[in-house]
Design a protein around this motif. Sequence first.
Motif, short mmCIF file in Angstrom:
data_model
loop_
_atom_site.label_atom_id
_atom_site.label_comp_id
_atom_site.label_asym_id
_atom_site.label_seq_id
_atom_site.Cartn_x
_atom_site.Cartn_y
_atom_site.Cartn_z
N PRO A 296 45.27 37.79 38.07
CA PRO A 296 45.21 37.58 39.47
C PRO A 296 46.39 37.41 40.24
O PRO A 296 46.22 37.61 41.42
CB PRO A 296 44.27 36.46 39.56
CG PRO A 296 44.68 35.66 38.24
CD PRO A 296 44.89 36.73 37.24
N LYS B 90 52.65 42.18 42.57
CA LYS B 90 51.56 41.43 42.88
C LYS B 90 50.28 42.15 43.22
O LYS B 90 49.27 41.36 43.44
CB LYS B 90 51.93 40.40 44.21
CG LYS B 90 53.39 39.65 43.83
CD LYS B 90 53.34 38.10 44.09
CE LYS B 90 54.71 37.42 43.76
NZ LYS B 90 54.40 36.43 43.00
N ASP B 91 50.46 43.72 43.52
CA ASP B 91 49.45 44.10 43.73
C ASP B 91 48.43 44.53 42.77
O ASP B 91 47.36 45.23 42.82
CB ASP B 91 49.94 45.47 44.49
CG ASP B 91 50.74 45.15 45.76
OD1 ASP B 91 50.19 44.26 46.32
OD2 ASP B 91 51.72 45.72 46.09
N ASP C 71 46.05 44.43 39.67
CA ASP C 71 44.91 43.78 39.19
C ASP C 71 44.53 43.67 37.92
O ASP C 71 43.95 42.83 37.24
CB ASP C 71 43.60 44.01 40.00
CG ASP C 71 43.20 45.27 39.65
OD1 ASP C 71 43.67 45.88 39.19
OD2 ASP C 71 42.30 45.82 40.36
N HIS D 187 42.86 41.12 33.28
CA HIS D 187 42.84 40.49 34.66
C HIS D 187 44.10 39.72 34.96
O HIS D 187 44.30 38.82 34.12
CB HIS D 187 41.66 39.80 35.08
CG HIS D 187 41.44 39.37 36.42
ND1 HIS D 187 41.32 40.38 37.46
CD2 HIS D 187 41.46 38.03 36.96
CE1 HIS D 187 41.14 39.53 38.59
NE2 HIS D 187 41.42 38.37 38.11
N GLY E 124 49.53 39.04 39.56
CA GLY E 124 50.37 40.01 39.29
C GLY E 124 51.08 39.89 37.92
O GLY E 124 50.85 39.14 37.16
#
Length: 68
Positions: free
Chosen positions: A30, A18-19, A21, A28, A32
């Motif tokens: 958002p 989830k970290d 980006d 992208h 993860g």
Amino acid sequence: MKDVTVTESILYVGCDDKDIDLFESQYHVPNGVSYNSYVIMDEKIAVMDTVDKRKGEEYLKNLEKVLE
């Protein structure tokens, strides 16, 4: 690790990240990403795919858990 059994002989050992980006430094993400990896338990044991090195420790723990 969430316990996921696809079949009796196919087990999920992937990780959520989830970290992150950007996926592949381009897209992208958002929420993860999920690194999907599976262990196939048969006459021989096979591992299908791995995870990013940032999640290496978690991944190895997941492998240890399913391989006992």
